[in-house]
Structures are given as structure tokens and as C-alpha cells.
Design a protein around this motif. Sequence first.
Motif, PDB file in Angstrom:
ATOM      1  N   ARG A 134       0.992  -1.175   0.013  1.00 24.12           N
ATOM      2  CA  ARG A 134      -0.115   0.031   0.120  1.00 24.12           C
ATOM      3  C   ARG A 134       1.090   1.244   0.037  1.00 24.12           C
ATOM      4  N   VAL A 135       1.950   1.285   0.802  1.00 27.64           N
ATOM      5  CA  VAL A 135       2.734   2.296   0.697  1.00 27.64           C
ATOM      6  C   VAL A 135       3.420   2.288  -0.689  1.00 27.64           C
ATOM      7  N   ARG A 136       3.905   1.420  -1.152  1.00 29.52           N
ATOM      8  CA  ARG A 136       4.523   1.260  -2.481  1.00 29.52           C
ATOM      9  C   ARG A 136       3.608   2.082  -3.487  1.00 29.52           C
ATOM     10  N   ALA A 137       2.494   1.527  -3.424  1.00 28.28           N
ATOM     11  CA  ALA A 137       1.199   2.122  -4.343  1.00 28.28           C
ATOM     12  C   ALA A 137       1.208   3.793  -4.213  1.00 28.28           C
ATOM     13  N   SER A 138       0.908   4.041  -2.926  1.00 28.88           N
ATOM     14  CA  SER A 138       0.859   5.641  -2.636  1.00 28.88           C
ATOM     15  C   SER A 138       2.064   6.546  -3.147  1.00 28.88           C
ATOM     16  N   ILE A 139       3.329   5.932  -3.102  1.00 31.38           N
ATOM     17  CA  ILE A 139       4.546   6.802  -3.507  1.00 31.38           C
ATOM     18  C   ILE A 139       4.380   6.937  -5.178  1.00 31.38           C
ATOM     19  N   ILE A 140       4.077   5.726  -5.696  1.00 34.86           N
ATOM     20  CA  ILE A 140       3.977   5.553  -7.146  1.00 34.86           C
ATOM     21  C   ILE A 140       2.912   6.552  -7.786  1.00 34.86           C
ATOM     22  N   ARG A 141       1.754   6.512  -7.002  1.00 35.53           N
ATOM     23  CA  ARG A 141       0.726   7.538  -7.382  1.00 35.53           C
ATOM     24  C   ARG A 141       1.076   8.905  -7.432  1.00 35.53           C
ATOM     25  N   GLN A 142       1.733   9.448  -6.061  1.00 35.43           N
ATOM     26  CA  GLN A 142       2.304  10.736  -6.006  1.00 35.43           C
ATOM     27  C   GLN A 142       3.047  11.098  -7.112  1.00 35.43           C
ATOM     28  N   ARG A 143       4.352  10.357  -7.680  1.00 38.70           N
ATOM     29  CA  ARG A 143       5.119  10.388  -8.530  1.00 38.70           C
ATOM     30  C   ARG A 143       4.362  10.542 -10.017  1.00 38.70           C
ATOM     31  N   LEU A 144       3.354   9.677 -10.070  1.00 38.59           N
ATOM     32  CA  LEU A 144       2.815   9.637 -11.491  1.00 38.59           C
ATOM     33  C   LEU A 144       1.787  11.036 -11.447  1.00 38.59           C
ATOM     34  N   LEU A 145       1.298  11.418 -10.417  1.00 37.64           N
ATOM     35  CA  LEU A 145       0.442  12.633 -10.465  1.00 37.64           C
ATOM     36  C   LEU A 145       1.284  13.836 -10.788  1.00 37.64           C
ATOM     37  N   GLY A 146       2.353  14.014  -9.998  1.00 41.45           N
ATOM     38  CA  GLY A 146       3.482  14.823 -10.190  1.00 41.45           C
ATOM     39  C   GLY A 146       3.729  15.170 -11.696  1.00 41.45           C
ATOM     40  N   LEU A 147       3.985  13.886 -12.355  1.00 43.57           N
ATOM     41  CA  LEU A 147       4.324  13.932 -13.650  1.00 43.57           C
ATOM     42  C   LEU A 147       3.254  14.440 -14.767  1.00 43.57           C
ATOM     43  N   MET A 148       2.154  13.823 -14.215  1.00 47.55           N
ATOM     44  CA  MET A 148       0.862  14.102 -15.426  1.00 47.55           C
ATOM     45  C   MET A 148       0.168  15.035 -15.124  1.00 47.55           C
ATOM     46  N   VAL A 149      -0.059  15.321 -13.865  1.00 46.75           N
ATOM     47  CA  VAL A 149      -0.851  16.525 -13.358  1.00 46.75           C
ATOM     48  C   VAL A 149       0.230  18.004 -13.145  1.00 46.75           C
ATOM     49  N   GLY A 150       1.099  17.658 -12.110  1.00 44.66           N
ATOM     50  CA  GLY A 150       1.764  18.905 -11.597  1.00 44.66           C
ATOM     51  C   GLY A 150       2.396  19.646 -12.859  1.00 44.66           C
ATOM     52  N   ARG A 151       3.100  18.915 -13.644  1.00 45.63           N
ATOM     53  CA  ARG A 151       3.665  19.529 -14.745  1.00 45.63           C
ATOM     54  C   ARG A 151       2.860  20.504 -15.489  1.00 45.63           C
ATOM     55  N   LYS A 152       1.606  20.298 -15.486  1.00 45.32           N
ATOM     56  CA  LYS A 152       0.567  20.951 -16.467  1.00 45.32           C
ATOM     57  C   LYS A 152       0.096  22.313 -15.763  1.00 45.32           C
ATOM     58  N   VAL A 153       0.454  22.361 -14.556  1.00 45.18           N
ATOM     59  CA  VAL A 153      -0.090  23.612 -13.490  1.00 45.18           C
ATOM     60  C   VAL A 153       1.120  24.460 -13.489  1.00 45.18           C
ATOM     61  N   VAL A 154       0.918  25.796 -14.109  1.00 45.57           N
ATOM     62  CA  VAL A 154       2.180  26.462 -13.950  1.00 45.57           C
ATOM     63  C   VAL A 154       1.653  28.057 -13.264  1.00 45.57           C
ATOM     64  N   ILE A 155       2.410  28.245 -12.306  1.00 47.96           N
ATOM     65  CA  ILE A 155       1.829  29.501 -11.515  1.00 47.96           C
ATOM     66  C   ILE A 155       2.925  30.764 -12.044  1.00 47.96           C
ATOM     67  N   THR A 156       2.428  31.851 -12.469  1.00 46.02           N
ATOM     68  CA  THR A 156       3.472  32.611 -13.157  1.00 46.02           C
ATOM     69  C   THR A 156       3.914  33.658 -11.779  1.00 46.02           C
ATOM     70  N   LYS A 157       5.070  34.401 -12.040  1.00 43.60           N
ATOM     71  CA  LYS A 157       5.516  35.371 -10.973  1.00 43.60           C
ATOM     72  C   LYS A 157       4.529  36.726 -10.933  1.00 43.60           C
ATOM     73  N   GLU A 158       3.873  36.833 -12.122  1.00 38.43           N
ATOM     74  CA  GLU A 158       2.914  37.855 -12.318  1.00 38.43           C
ATOM     75  C   GLU A 158       1.597  37.584 -11.070  1.00 38.43           C
ATOM     76  N   GLU A 159       1.309  36.162 -11.391  1.00 34.61           N
ATOM     77  CA  GLU A 159       0.090  35.980 -10.490  1.00 34.61           C
ATOM     78  C   GLU A 159       0.308  35.931  -9.050  1.00 34.61           C
ATOM     79  N   VAL A 160       1.548  35.438  -8.610  1.00 35.31           N
ATOM     80  CA  VAL A 160       2.026  35.609  -7.389  1.00 35.31           C
ATOM     81  C   VAL A 160       1.943  36.774  -6.770  1.00 35.31           C
ATOM     82  N   GLN A 161       2.599  37.897  -7.690  1.00 30.96           N
ATOM     83  CA  GLN A 161       2.652  39.449  -7.208  1.00 30.96           C
ATOM     84  C   GLN A 161       1.183  40.012  -7.002  1.00 30.96           C
ATOM     85  N   ARG A 162       0.335  39.567  -7.868  1.00 31.59           N
ATOM     86  CA  ARG A 162      -0.823  39.945  -7.755  1.00 31.59           C
ATOM     87  C   ARG A 162      -1.616  39.497  -6.549  1.00 31.59           C
TER      88      ARG A 162
END
Length: 310
Positions: A134-162
Motif C-alpha cells: 500500500r505504501v509503494r502504491a501511494s508513492i507511485i501514485r504521487q510520482r505519477l500525479l506529479g508527472l501527469m498533473v503537476g507539470r501542467k499547472v504553471v503559476i507565473t510570477k505575475e500571478e504571485v505578485q498580484r
Amino acid sequence: MASRFLIALAAVVMFAAPVHAEQLVNKIAAVVNGDIVTLYDLKQLAIPELKKAGVLGPKYADSPKVKSILSDVLDNVVSEKLFLQDAERRGITVKEAEIENELRKIAQQRGMTLEKAKEQILSEGLTIESVKERVRASIIRQRLLGLMVGRKVVITKEEVQRFYDEHKSEFAADGKVEVSLLVFAPTADIKDVHSELSAGKISFEEAVQKYSVGPGKEQGGYLGELGVKDVSPQMMAVVEDMKNGSVSDVLSLGSSKALIKLHSKTKGSLRSLEEVSQEIEAKLRAPRLEASFKDYAEKLRNNAVVDVRL
């Protein structure tokens, strides 16, 4: 019964199968791209929810509530199998040392050594390997989501400043406000009460004792001196423009209507943008990650062959 140690795993473990699971007659609950989900495993995973709903036990087996819970849990199991299958296709793996480290970290958070945690797992009829899986599955899931989901979400410096410019009150390091609160009952005549207060016919404290259903009623709604971080952004936005001793216009707090009296306000030193940029990024990223995750999970499901037999 689910292990107390496993409950501490929270996001990584729902339940691990008991040692003698193979002795029980099993049925197929679903087949996901050729991978089987057994009814026994499904029921084990559902135990926490069944217990919470008060429908754990043979006498509830055919109840609509049990069927609903099993259906919801099965939906989660199918999603996880799809994640793991996709991870395998992409060559995402986890080393044994990483699993041990994760277990050790969780054990330490519970004030236990890894050895003691393993002893507890075994004492409750569970296998170390099932927990590790179960722990292995959780680690894999987090890595997969980081690869497939996280990379698609970009926060710009302008958004942070605003965001920083528009929410500076949230980043005051030691600012304080001293307030009282009047929370109206749903049936209260708010307009009349506000009119009485504006005309000076009744004090704020008297109005609280007479009309409020909120905290500190006997103390005139006095909440004391609060750190800016402890005040909701919604309330802080109102207080920001108020003068000491003044009463706000009617505002919404959750599902209730309320009035705020400001006694005093102390501005704290403002944390720099550099100090809070990661905090702001996390706030902006969260809702976008959720939307991207749903889109990814939906695509996996649409491209899968899922045979539910529950």
C-alpha cells in the motif's frame, strides 16, 4: 479490524489484508484492464467507512447503505488500479529502501520505532508485505500525479505578485485586531437592529445579548485580541477599512449574517514577497491541480476496459 498503525498512514493506507484472507471463498467485484478486484479485498477496504456508518457486520450485508459504500470504495479502487497500470507503462518504480524510509517516517510521527511499528502490524493479524504494497502504491501514485498533473499547472510570477498585492493583510507577521461579533439568528430582523445601532438607541453589547446566536454572548460578543492570521480573510477585509470603535455593515459569515465591532487594530510588519511566494504558489496551485487531476483520471477511465460485477 484495521490496525491503529495503519490508521496513522492516513493518505497512503486504507487497509491491509489479514494473513488468512486466502482461506475465504472469494468473488470478483470488478476487472480493470484484466486486473481482478476481489469482493473480499473490496470489503476489507470498506471497513472504515462501514464502521463509521454503523453498518459493519453480516446482518447489514444486503442493506442499501452497505451497497452504496461498497460502490464508492470500488470506484476509488478502480481509479487506483488505473493509476498504477499507467505508472507501470511509464516505468515508474519504487525501491525497497524508499518504502522502508516512508514507513519509518510514519512510525516516528507516531512516536514509534520502525521495528515497534512492524510488531504492531503483525500483532493485529496483518502482513508486513501487504502494508508495504500500500505504501509503494501511494508513492507511485504521487510520482505519477506529479508527472501527469503537476507539470501542467504553471503559476507565473505575475500571478504571485498580484495575489500578494491584493491580500497583504494576510501576510502581516504580527498584526492584531480586537473585535466583538454579533451573529444574527436566521429569523432576526437585521435591518431594524442595524437601524437601532446606527441611531444609538442600543449599544452593540446590548444588541449582542439580545439578538446574537454567536460566541461570547454574555460578554457582548467580545472575541478578544486576535492575530491577523487567526482572522478569516473575509472578516479581515471588512476590518481593514474600519476605524476603532466603529461597527461594520452587515456581512455574511458562512451561512449567517453578522456585524463586527472593531475595538483596536495593530498593523504588523509585512512579510516580504520572497518569504511568502511559495505559500502563495501553493494556494494558487491547489484548485488547478484538482481540476487537472480530474481531467487526467477521466481520460484514464475513458480509455480503460472496466467490468464491474458488484
